[in-house]
Scaffold this motif. Structure first.
Motif, PDB file in Angstrom:
ATOM      1  N   VAL A   1      33.566   6.614   7.693  1.00 14.07           N
ATOM      2  CA  VAL A   1      34.147   7.086   8.959  1.00 14.07           C
ATOM      3  C   VAL A   1      35.587   7.540   8.747  1.00 14.07           C
ATOM      4  O   VAL A   1      36.012   8.581   9.276  1.00 14.07           O
ATOM      5  N   PHE A   2      36.340   6.800   7.945  1.00 14.16           N
ATOM      6  CA  PHE A   2      37.733   7.189   7.690  1.00 14.16           C
ATOM      7  C   PHE A   2      37.807   8.518   6.944  1.00 14.16           C
ATOM      8  O   PHE A   2      38.654   9.370   7.250  1.00 14.16           O
ATOM      9  N   VAL A   3      36.927   8.711   5.968  1.00 11.86           N
ATOM     10  CA  VAL A   3      36.900   9.977   5.221  1.00 11.86           C
ATOM     11  C   VAL A   3      36.591  11.132   6.160  1.00 11.86           C
ATOM     12  O   VAL A   3      37.189  12.216   6.075  1.00 11.86           O
ATOM     13  N   LEU A   4      35.663  10.916   7.093  1.00 12.88           N
ATOM     14  CA  LEU A   4      35.270  11.978   8.019  1.00 12.88           C
ATOM     15  C   LEU A   4      36.374  12.294   9.028  1.00 12.88           C
ATOM     16  O   LEU A   4      36.740  13.453   9.232  1.00 12.88           O
ATOM     17  N   PHE A   5      36.893  11.250   9.672  1.00 19.90           N
ATOM     18  CA  PHE A   5      37.779  11.443  10.824  1.00 19.90           C
ATOM     19  C   PHE A   5      39.254  11.261  10.484  1.00 19.90           C
ATOM     20  O   PHE A   5      40.109  11.477  11.344  1.00 19.90           O
ATOM     21  N   ASN A   6      39.543  10.805   9.270  1.00 22.20           N
ATOM     22  CA  ASN A   6      40.921  10.562   8.849  1.00 22.20           C
ATOM     23  C   ASN A   6      41.624   9.577   9.787  1.00 22.20           C
ATOM     24  O   ASN A   6      42.810   9.713  10.110  1.00 22.20           O
ATOM     25  N   GLY A   7      40.871   8.609  10.255  1.00 22.44           N
ATOM     26  CA  GLY A   7      41.425   7.585  11.138  1.00 22.44           C
ATOM     27  C   GLY A   7      40.394   6.506  11.385  1.00 22.44           C
ATOM     28  O   GLY A   7      39.196   6.705  11.144  1.00 22.44           O
ATOM     29  N   VAL A   8      40.858   5.355  11.856  1.00 19.45           N
ATOM     30  CA  VAL A   8      39.942   4.246  12.139  1.00 19.45           C
ATOM     31  C   VAL A   8      40.044   3.769  13.583  1.00 19.45           C
ATOM     32  O   VAL A   8      39.297   2.889  13.999  1.00 19.45           O
ATOM     33  N   THR A   9      40.957   4.348  14.355  1.00 21.21           N
ATOM     34  CA  THR A   9      41.116   3.955  15.756  1.00 21.21           C
ATOM     35  C   THR A   9      40.036   4.610  16.600  1.00 21.21           C
ATOM     36  O   THR A   9      39.759   5.805  16.441  1.00 21.21           O
ATOM     37  N   PHE A  10      39.443   3.847  17.502  1.00 25.39           N
ATOM     38  CA  PHE A  10      38.341   4.374  18.305  1.00 25.39           C
ATOM     39  C   PHE A  10      38.771   5.576  19.136  1.00 25.39           C
ATOM     40  O   PHE A  10      38.010   6.548  19.282  1.00 25.39           O
ATOM     41  N   ASP A  11      39.974   5.547  19.677  1.00 25.21           N
ATOM     42  CA  ASP A  11      40.448   6.674  20.487  1.00 25.21           C
ATOM     43  C   ASP A  11      40.628   7.938  19.653  1.00 25.21           C
ATOM     44  O   ASP A  11      40.600   9.056  20.186  1.00 25.21           O
ATOM     45  N   ALA A  12      40.824   7.768  18.332  1.00 23.33           N
ATOM     46  CA  ALA A  12      40.951   8.932  17.458  1.00 23.33           C
ATOM     47  C   ALA A  12      39.587   9.424  16.977  1.00 23.33           C
ATOM     48  O   ALA A  12      39.443  10.586  16.597  1.00 23.33           O
ATOM     49  N   ILE A  13      38.591   8.544  16.999  1.00 20.37           N
ATOM     50  CA  ILE A  13      37.268   8.889  16.456  1.00 20.37           C
ATOM     51  C   ILE A  13      36.354   9.453  17.539  1.00 20.37           C
ATOM     52  O   ILE A  13      35.776  10.541  17.381  1.00 20.37           O
ATOM     53  N   PHE A  14      36.199   8.721  18.642  1.00 21.09           N
ATOM     54  CA  PHE A  14      35.158   9.038  19.618  1.00 21.09           C
ATOM     55  C   PHE A  14      35.251  10.454  20.202  1.00 21.09           C
ATOM     56  O   PHE A  14      34.230  11.144  20.315  1.00 21.09           O
ATOM     57  N   PRO A  15      36.445  10.939  20.574  1.00 24.14           N
ATOM     58  CA  PRO A  15      36.484  12.291  21.158  1.00 24.14           C
ATOM     59  C   PRO A  15      36.095  13.395  20.166  1.00 24.14           C
ATOM     60  O   PRO A  15      35.759  14.514  20.586  1.00 24.14           O
ATOM     61  N   ARG A  16      36.117  13.115  18.861  1.00 24.02           N
ATOM     62  CA  ARG A  16      35.889  14.152  17.858  1.00 24.02           C
ATOM     63  C   ARG A  16      34.511  14.078  17.202  1.00 24.02           C
ATOM     64  O   ARG A  16      34.223  14.856  16.294  1.00 24.02           O
ATOM     65  N   VAL A  17      33.669  13.154  17.659  1.00 24.93           N
ATOM     66  CA  VAL A  17      32.382  12.968  16.983  1.00 24.93           C
ATOM     67  C   VAL A  17      31.547  14.246  17.036  1.00 24.93           C
ATOM     68  O   VAL A  17      30.913  14.632  16.038  1.00 24.93           O
ATOM     69  N   ALA A  18      31.552  14.927  18.170  1.00 26.35           N
ATOM     70  CA  ALA A  18      30.727  16.135  18.312  1.00 26.35           C
ATOM     71  C   ALA A  18      31.108  17.206  17.289  1.00 26.35           C
ATOM     72  O   ALA A  18      30.257  17.987  16.854  1.00 26.35           O
ATOM     73  N   GLU A  19      32.381  17.236  16.878  1.00 26.62           N
ATOM     74  CA  GLU A  19      32.814  18.222  15.880  1.00 26.62           C
ATOM     75  C   GLU A  19      32.111  18.016  14.542  1.00 26.62           C
ATOM     76  O   GLU A  19      31.943  18.963  13.767  1.00 26.62           O
ATOM     77  N   PHE A  20      31.719  16.776  14.266  1.00 25.35           N
ATOM     78  CA  PHE A  20      31.117  16.458  12.971  1.00 25.35           C
ATOM     79  C   PHE A  20      29.609  16.242  13.084  1.00 25.35           C
ATOM     80  O   PHE A  20      28.994  15.631  12.202  1.00 25.35           O
ATOM     81  N   ALA A  21      29.023  16.736  14.185  1.00 30.79           N
ATOM     82  CA  ALA A  21      27.589  16.517  14.406  1.00 30.79           C
ATOM     83  C   ALA A  21      26.745  17.084  13.276  1.00 30.79           C
ATOM     84  O   ALA A  21      25.663  16.567  12.971  1.00 30.79           O
TER      85      ALA A  21
END
Length: 678
Positions: A185-205
């Motif tokens: 998850v960190f490699v994908l989103f470059n972060g581990v905070t939920f607020d930084a991950i959840f809004p961007r999940v669709a970008e990595f679908a």
């Protein structure tokens, strides 16, 4: 308020752990229990404020670490899912603390026990309030550590030490996958905070990983690795073997670990990460299938267990399978609702079992019980309430949550959903059967405890198997010294009030939790209650489809419950010769189920023995023969050999020394002659 909810158990742990010997057991009990009750009351206040109001918030505690691109804060994420878990964890933990005052009153190490309970609660609270994956992992590992300490609390017993080690090691297998999932998850989103991950999940679908020359769907890989952690912590099929052995801990520990806290951590984690799982349908299919297999598998094993706590432990394993089925088919609310209701009736059953064990002077084999209803009527009534809720009796807590999961599996209209539907329906029948089997053998029929000695049972078989006296909820070094606990012939007695009050409170939850909260968790108030804490994609309409099922689907779990009850009534009340006859007629199947599908033996052959053999080879050959043999031990041995030879020269005769000096002079002359020649 949230600082108090999270840190009061930590304060209790520090007081009882550091000053317990000075304060003594009774002050340690009172302080830790009082702090937990304060935290529990505040948790209910927050649940009402957040779930039915606008109290959702984020509370920053401190900056934890900053390493390159990795920024990790210590913060509390307070939403409905967190508030619900706070209620479950602190309520059950507070009642377990209170119950333990009576149950553990003979134990000389009560201060340490209550410190461990409070530590366990704090680490679980750290997990459920996590604002990021690193903090969640901290709580995740903390829960593992605390469970190790609690399961092995009676460390004088080899079986308790082995069970604690087994729980710790099996969980490490799952935690390794969880850690890899966090890395992914960190490699994908470059972060581990939920607020930084959840809004961007669709970008990595549609993101892909290239590995071994194959393209892998990145979110699916991440979710499967994360789910591997959930499989270990929540004792799912293949990583379930630690759960029954955890019964070696005291009964309050069983209630705390198996009812509301540690084993539900995996369910909570998948629900929390629902925004990621929603974009990984293949991973959700795996969650559904594993959940269905677990529900069925654990129920089959529960059919033939004879230890009262192990029956309930396998029931927990099975019910966790139900929760993952709910999550896997996208009905996150149903899965979490079952987590919520299950905490009440399963804690009730475990603490009720503890009351039975207390009444029976530490006897745990249900084949050596019977007719206890006349001696412990209140405990009997509480166990009946818990059993009704577990089996899904209409309008009990389990009726609303468990049946909702079965309906959701049918409404999924997928092959995995159909499999899970079939598995959970069959498991519902078996759950009813083994639950009432436990109840009838324990409380009804004739007394089978009057002629048995607790410490030296004669081989006895209710169902064609000799008694396995390996699991006793008693500390050998201390309990054996007290006035009761020596002979099963002693008259059973009702537990003290401090143990019965928690049963009554949990029974109220087991009856009312479903009626009161089903509308908010899975009904018309779903959106307003959850406020986005559980994420579903726009095309996920499963909660709506659950209301448009054929009429027989909602009725099926109740029919299974009635059939299971009827079969148990026939086999253990009307014709109690049937179980032994059935076991004798099908010995292979009976042994297969009694030995838990031989998973322990299989893992022993595949993993344990080869690991021991490899370790033995490296120890004896690599370490002793090669490293020590050629290294320190070898050099020292050669030095000894040389000194032994030199010692022989030391004779004490002058002419021997003169001869040696002559040889030395001759050697020096020869050396210089040859050196000069060259």
């Amino acid at each position: 308020m949230y600082h108090a909810i999270v840190f009061l158990p930590l304060v209790g742990f520090l007081i009882a752990g550091l000053f317990g010997r000075v304060l003594g057991p009774r002050p340690s009990e009172i302080i830790t229990t009082a702090l937990l009750f304060v935290a529990a009351v505040l948790s209910w206040v927050s649940f009402i404020q957040v779930g039915f109001g606008d109290g959702a918030t984020r509370i920053q505690i401190a900056q934890w670490m900053s390493v390159g691109d990795l920024q990790v804060d210590w913060a509390f994420r307070i939403d409905t899912l967190t508030a619900m878990m706070l209620v479950v964890v602190n309520t059950v933990s507070a009642l377990v603390h209170l119950y333990s005052i009576g149950y553990m009153h003979e134990d000389p190490h009560r201060s340490r026990f209550f410190a461990y309970l409070s530590l366990f609660t704090f680490t679980m609270l750290m997990l459920v309030t996590a604002d990021n994956l690193v903090q969640m992992f901290f709580g995740w590992e903390g829960v593992g550590l605390a469970s190790y300490l609690l399961i092995g609390f009676w460390y004088q017993k080899d079986s308790a030490n082995a069970a604690a080690m087994k729980a710790f090691i099996v969980n490490r297998v799952g935690d390794f996958g969880f850690l890899l999932g966090i890395f992914t998850v960190f490699v994908l989103f470059n972060g581990v905070t939920f607020d930084a991950i959840f809004p961007r999940v669709a970008e990595f679908a549609d993101a892909k990983f290239h590995f071994l020359g194959i393209e892998w769907h990145a979110l699916t890989i991440a979710c499967l690795l994360l789910f591997m952690g959930a499989m270990g912590k929540s004792a799912q099929f293949l990583l379930h073997t630690w759960l029954p052995d955890a019964m070696e801990g005291p009964t309050p520990v069983s209630a705390l670990i198996h009812a509301a806290t540690m084993v539900t951590a995996g369910v909570f984690m998948v629900a929390r990460l629902s925004p990621i799982f929603e974009y990984a349908p293949a991973a959700l299919t795996v969650v559904t299938v594993i959940g269905g297999i677990t529900a069925f598998f654990a129920a089959t094993v529960g059919l033939v267990q004879n230890d009262i706590k192990r029956v309930i432990a396998y029931s927990t394993c099975s019910q966790l399978g139900y929760m993952f089925v709910g999550l896997g088919v996208g009905a996150y609310g149903a899965g979490v609702f079952h987590l919520f209701t299950h905490a009440f009736f399963k804690a009730l059953l475990f603490l009720g079992a503890g009351s039975v064990i207390h009444a029976m002077h530490h006897e745990q084999d249900i084949r050596h019980m019977g007719a206890l209803r006349r001696y412990i009527p209140f405990t009997t009534a509480m166990m009946a309430v818990g059993t009704l809720a577990l089996t899904g009796f209409p309008f009990s807590a389990g009726y609303y949550s468990k049946d909702a999961i079965i309906e959701a599996a049918y409404a999924a209209h997928s092959s995995a959903g159909s499999f899970a539907f079939l598995a959970t329906v069959v498991a519902a029948f078996m759950t009813s059967f083994y639950s009432w089997r436990l109840f009838f053998l324990t409380f009804e029929g004739s007394a089978r405890w009057g002629h048995h000695d607790h410490h030296a049972h004669a081989p006895h078989s209710h169902e064609g198997v000799e008694h396995d006296d390996h699991n006793r909820d008693v500390e050998p070094a201390s309990h054996a010294q007290h006035e009761h606990g020596h002979h099963g012939a002693h008259t059973p007695h009702e537990s003290p009030l401090v143990m019965l009050i928690p049963l009554l409170v949990l029974a109220i939850g087991a009856v009312l939790a479903g009626i009161i909260f089903h509308g908010a968790f899975i009904g018309e108030g779903y959106q307003e209650f959850w406020k986005g804490a559980l994420f579903t994609r726009p095309e996920n309409h499963i909660l709506e489809e659950m209301h448009h099922l054929p009429g027989w689907v909602p009725l099926l779990p109740t029919i299974m419950m009635v059939l299971g009850f009827g079969l148990a009534w026939y086999m253990y009340i009307i014709d109690n010769k049937q179980p032994a006859k059935l076991a004798a007629d099908h010995p292979i199947l009976y042994r297969f189920l009694l030995n838990k599908w031989y998973f322990d033996e299989l893992y022993d052959a595949i993993f344990v023995r080869p690991a021991m053999a490899i370790g033995r080879f490296f120890w004896r050959t690599g370490d002793q023969r090669i490293i020590d043999g050629l290294g320190p031990d070898g050099i020292s041995a050669r030095v000894l050999d040389v000194t032994r030879g030199v010692v022989r020269v030391q004779t004490g005769y002058v002419y021997h020394y003169a001869f040696a000096m002559l040889i030395g002079v001759a050697a020096l002359v020869t050396f210089y002659l040859f050196r000069g020649a060259h």
